[in-house]
Design a protein around this motif. Structure first.
Motif, mmCIF file in Angstrom:
data_model
loop_
_atom_site.group_PDB
_atom_site.id
_atom_site.type_symbol
_atom_site.label_atom_id
_atom_site.label_comp_id
_atom_site.label_asym_id
_atom_site.label_seq_id
_atom_site.Cartn_x
_atom_site.Cartn_y
_atom_site.Cartn_z
ATOM 1 N N MET A 1 0.820 -1.201 0.000
ATOM 2 C CA MET A 1 0.000 0.000 0.000
ATOM 3 C C MET A 1 0.858 1.257 0.000
ATOM 4 S SD MET A 1 -3.500 -0.744 2.136
ATOM 5 C CE MET A 1 -2.902 -1.828 3.429
ATOM 6 N N GLU A 2 2.048 1.142 0.532
ATOM 7 C CA GLU A 2 2.950 2.303 0.502
ATOM 8 C C GLU A 2 3.279 2.709 -0.933
ATOM 9 O OE1 GLU A 2 6.413 1.596 2.813
ATOM 10 O OE2 GLU A 2 5.336 1.447 4.715
ATOM 11 N N GLU A 3 3.459 1.702 -1.808
ATOM 12 C CA GLU A 3 3.756 2.028 -3.198
ATOM 13 C C GLU A 3 2.561 2.724 -3.852
ATOM 14 O OE1 GLU A 3 5.270 0.027 -7.417
ATOM 15 O OE2 GLU A 3 4.818 -1.262 -5.695
ATOM 16 N N LEU A 4 1.345 2.259 -3.565
ATOM 17 C CA LEU A 4 0.163 2.887 -4.123
ATOM 18 C C LEU A 4 0.042 4.337 -3.661
ATOM 19 C CD1 LEU A 4 -2.623 0.140 -3.958
ATOM 20 C CD2 LEU A 4 -1.680 1.221 -6.006
ATOM 21 N N GLU A 5 0.339 4.585 -2.402
ATOM 22 C CA GLU A 5 0.286 5.948 -1.871
ATOM 23 C C GLU A 5 1.263 6.856 -2.613
ATOM 24 O OE1 GLU A 5 -0.996 4.766 2.733
ATOM 25 O OE2 GLU A 5 1.113 5.067 2.187
ATOM 26 N N LYS A 6 2.470 6.352 -2.846
ATOM 27 C CA LYS A 6 3.483 7.136 -3.562
ATOM 28 C C LYS A 6 3.072 7.375 -5.007
ATOM 29 C CE LYS A 6 7.380 5.554 -0.733
ATOM 30 N NZ LYS A 6 8.643 4.769 -0.718
ATOM 31 N N LEU A 7 2.474 6.351 -5.637
ATOM 32 C CA LEU A 7 2.054 6.477 -7.030
ATOM 33 C C LEU A 7 0.918 7.493 -7.172
ATOM 34 C CD1 LEU A 7 2.152 2.715 -8.083
ATOM 35 C CD2 LEU A 7 3.641 4.538 -8.959
ATOM 36 N N TRP A 8 0.010 7.499 -6.201
ATOM 37 C CA TRP A 8 -1.082 8.479 -6.244
ATOM 38 C C TRP A 8 -0.525 9.895 -6.115
ATOM 39 C CZ3 TRP A 8 -5.904 8.923 -7.767
ATOM 40 C CH2 TRP A 8 -6.623 10.043 -7.376
ATOM 41 N N HIS A 9 0.426 10.053 -5.225
ATOM 42 C CA HIS A 9 1.048 11.370 -5.048
ATOM 43 C C HIS A 9 1.742 11.815 -6.343
ATOM 44 C CE1 HIS A 9 4.298 14.202 -3.837
ATOM 45 N NE2 HIS A 9 3.337 14.688 -3.067
ATOM 46 N N THR A 10 2.416 10.872 -7.007
ATOM 47 C CA THR A 10 3.117 11.193 -8.252
ATOM 48 C C THR A 10 2.141 11.615 -9.337
ATOM 49 O OG1 THR A 10 4.936 9.679 -7.768
ATOM 50 C CG2 THR A 10 4.618 10.297 -10.072
ATOM 51 N N ARG A 11 1.055 10.842 -9.526
ATOM 52 C CA ARG A 11 0.111 11.121 -10.620
ATOM 53 C C ARG A 11 -0.633 12.431 -10.414
ATOM 54 N NH1 ARG A 11 -5.257 10.250 -10.879
ATOM 55 N NH2 ARG A 11 -5.120 9.414 -12.994
ATOM 56 N N THR A 12 -0.755 12.904 -9.173
ATOM 57 C CA THR A 12 -1.496 14.130 -8.904
ATOM 58 C C THR A 12 -0.599 15.357 -8.768
ATOM 59 O OG1 THR A 12 -1.487 13.574 -6.532
ATOM 60 C CG2 THR A 12 -3.443 12.966 -7.820
ATOM 61 N N THR A 13 0.740 15.146 -8.742
ATOM 62 C CA THR A 13 1.643 16.289 -8.570
ATOM 63 C C THR A 13 2.664 16.443 -9.691
ATOM 64 O OG1 THR A 13 3.178 14.962 -7.221
ATOM 65 C CG2 THR A 13 1.439 16.178 -6.055
ATOM 66 N N ASP A 14 2.837 15.406 -10.515
ATOM 67 C CA ASP A 14 3.870 15.446 -11.550
ATOM 68 C C ASP A 14 3.268 15.009 -12.886
ATOM 69 O OD1 ASP A 14 6.080 15.139 -13.215
ATOM 70 O OD2 ASP A 14 7.370 14.403 -11.604
ATOM 71 N N LYS A 15 2.895 15.972 -13.731
ATOM 72 C CA LYS A 15 2.253 15.656 -15.008
ATOM 73 C C LYS A 15 3.140 14.808 -15.910
ATOM 74 C CE LYS A 15 -0.707 19.751 -15.231
ATOM 75 N NZ LYS A 15 -1.071 20.957 -16.017
ATOM 76 N N ASP A 16 4.460 15.030 -15.842
ATOM 77 C CA ASP A 16 5.375 14.288 -16.705
ATOM 78 C C ASP A 16 5.444 12.805 -16.359
ATOM 79 O OD1 ASP A 16 6.008 16.620 -18.053
ATOM 80 O OD2 ASP A 16 7.701 17.099 -16.748
ATOM 81 N N LYS A 17 5.169 12.479 -15.096
ATOM 82 C CA LYS A 17 5.264 11.089 -14.651
ATOM 83 C C LYS A 17 3.896 10.444 -14.432
ATOM 84 C CE LYS A 17 9.801 11.641 -12.449
ATOM 85 N NZ LYS A 17 10.585 11.500 -11.199
ATOM 86 N N LYS A 18 2.830 11.163 -14.739
ATOM 87 C CA LYS A 18 1.482 10.650 -14.493
ATOM 88 C C LYS A 18 1.214 9.353 -15.255
ATOM 89 C CE LYS A 18 -3.410 11.913 -14.780
ATOM 90 N NZ LYS A 18 -3.807 10.740 -15.588
ATOM 91 N N ASP A 22 0.362 5.763 -13.611
ATOM 92 C CA ASP A 22 -0.907 5.085 -13.876
ATOM 93 C C ASP A 22 -0.685 3.682 -14.433
ATOM 94 O OD1 ASP A 22 -2.474 7.083 -12.910
ATOM 95 O OD2 ASP A 22 -2.993 7.938 -14.853
ATOM 96 N N ASN A 23 0.338 3.508 -15.255
ATOM 97 C CA ASN A 23 0.637 2.176 -15.772
ATOM 98 C C ASN A 23 0.986 1.220 -14.637
ATOM 99 O OD1 ASN A 23 0.206 2.859 -18.449
ATOM 100 N ND2 ASN A 23 2.348 3.387 -18.833
ATOM 101 N N ARG A 24 1.786 1.707 -13.695
ATOM 102 C CA ARG A 24 2.165 0.868 -12.555
ATOM 103 C C ARG A 24 0.959 0.591 -11.655
ATOM 104 N NH1 ARG A 24 4.067 -3.430 -10.549
ATOM 105 N NH2 ARG A 24 4.796 -3.278 -8.372
ATOM 106 N N ARG A 25 0.111 1.592 -11.454
ATOM 107 C CA ARG A 25 -1.112 1.384 -10.673
ATOM 108 C C ARG A 25 -1.981 0.316 -11.321
ATOM 109 N NH1 ARG A 25 -3.954 5.161 -7.785
ATOM 110 N NH2 ARG A 25 -5.516 5.362 -9.439
ATOM 111 N N GLY A 26 -2.071 0.358 -12.645
ATOM 112 C CA GLY A 26 -2.853 -0.644 -13.355
ATOM 113 C C GLY A 26 -2.316 -2.048 -13.157
ATOM 114 N N GLU A 27 -0.989 -2.189 -13.153
ATOM 115 C CA GLU A 27 -0.375 -3.497 -12.915
ATOM 116 C C GLU A 27 -0.705 -4.011 -11.516
ATOM 117 O OE1 GLU A 27 3.749 -2.848 -13.504
ATOM 118 O OE2 GLU A 27 3.626 -2.699 -15.693
ATOM 119 N N ILE A 28 -0.633 -3.140 -10.519
ATOM 120 C CA ILE A 28 -0.928 -3.540 -9.141
ATOM 121 C C ILE A 28 -2.395 -3.927 -9.000
ATOM 122 C CG2 ILE A 28 -1.065 -2.726 -6.759
ATOM 123 C CD1 ILE A 28 1.365 -0.947 -7.352
ATOM 124 N N PHE A 29 -3.284 -3.135 -9.576
ATOM 125 C CA PHE A 29 -4.708 -3.424 -9.469
ATOM 126 C C PHE A 29 -5.062 -4.733 -10.176
ATOM 127 C CE2 PHE A 29 -5.592 1.404 -9.155
ATOM 128 C CZ PHE A 29 -5.280 1.379 -7.801
#
Length: 284
Positions: A1-18, A22-29
């Motif tokens: 869950m820590e990775e998901l938290e970090k990924l959410w922070h990235t997708r909402t604060t860094d447009k270049d890495k969104k 999201d690709n990594r979030r999709g793999e986890i889900f």
């Protein structure tokens, strides 16, 4: 869950890495939705862990905050019992009346469940019952917000970008910072129709391109008491949107679209959505 938290922070604060996030979030889900993991999760009742999952997923962070308040004020077993009783009552007494409005959900789910490794998979695979829960929740929130809303003098209707007949450069809406205002470039556009109605009925209309833009648009209005906002959205976005507006102290009401249609989640080609104008005027 820590990775998901970090990924959410990235997708909402860094447009270049969104996109990468999201690709990594999709793999986890996708991993979490495999038969083995779904079976394990369904057998484990741990409210605190469940709430942490809601927060980590990102899309349910406002629901997680409300759950956290309840956890701190009552025993977990008591919370599970109350939630179960409310669910049983809703399924028997409320949801049968909502089924005529959701009769196409099951057909859509036949397609959605095959969409592996999408970061929005937990949104698009929500069950018909979950649509009903959100429709009921939206009505409860409207009634709770009502007394504050009717005291406001200025009214603004926030419509989603999917209501536009054009979702590309053909849309000539005027963009001023976060505010996007219809310029009537098409006589067939539902946003144009609502905007014209606003000129007659004395309310303004602003376009919010996507739910992810919602938070940024709302913050400048935090604590403003003389302006009432009416948010238009898919049923599954109404409750988290309403909770966010509540947190910011906004005077609000909400209304669901007649159907979902944006190409990001619901239709590969995109379908211009619409709303019930009689219902809108009733809320206003």
């Amino acid at each position: 869950m820590e990775e998901l938290e970090k990924l959410w922070h990235t997708r909402t604060t860094d447009k270049d890495k969104k996109a990468e996030a999201d690709n990594r979030r999709g793999e986890i889900f996708h991993y979490l939705r495999t038969e083995k993991n779904v079976s394990y999760l369904s057998q484990t009742v741990n409210v605190k862990r469940f709430v942490r999952w809601l927060a980590a997923a990102g899309e349910f962070r406002f629901e997680a905050e409300r759950f956290q308040i309840m956890i701190e004020s009552m025993d977990e077993n008591e919370l599970i019992t109350i939630a179960g009783s409310l669910a049983d009552w809703s399924i028997q007494e409320v949801f049968p009346h909502l089924k005529p409005y959701t009769k196409q959900v099951k057909t859509f789910l036949n397609w959605a469940h095959d969409q592996n490794e999408r970061e929005d998979i937990f949104l698009i695979t929500r069950s018909e019952t979950e649509y009903h829960c959100n429709m009921l929740g939206a009505e409860v929130m409207n009634r709770g917000f009502r007394s504050g809303f009717v005291q406001t003098k200025k009214r603004i209707v926030l419509v989603p970008g999917c209501m536009r007949v054009f979702n590309d450069s053909r849309c000539k809406a005027d963009v001023n910072g976060l505010d996007i205002i219809c310029t009537f470039c098409s006589s067939h556009c539902n946003v144009a129709a609502i905007t014209r109605l606003g000129l007659i009925k004395n309310f303004s209309v602003l376009i919010v391109p996507h739910a992810s833009n919602f938070s940024a648009w709302l913050k400048p209005w935090q604590g403003v008491q003389d302006t009432g906002l009416v948010a238009v959205a898919c049923p599954l976005h109404l409750v988290p949107g309403g909770l966010e507006m509540r947190k910011l102290g906004l005077m609000a009401q909400c209304i669901e679209l007649n159907f979902s249609g944006c190409k990001k989640h619901w239709n590969p080609e995109g379908i211009a959505t619409s709303l019930d104008t009689k219902r809108l005027l009733s809320l206003l």
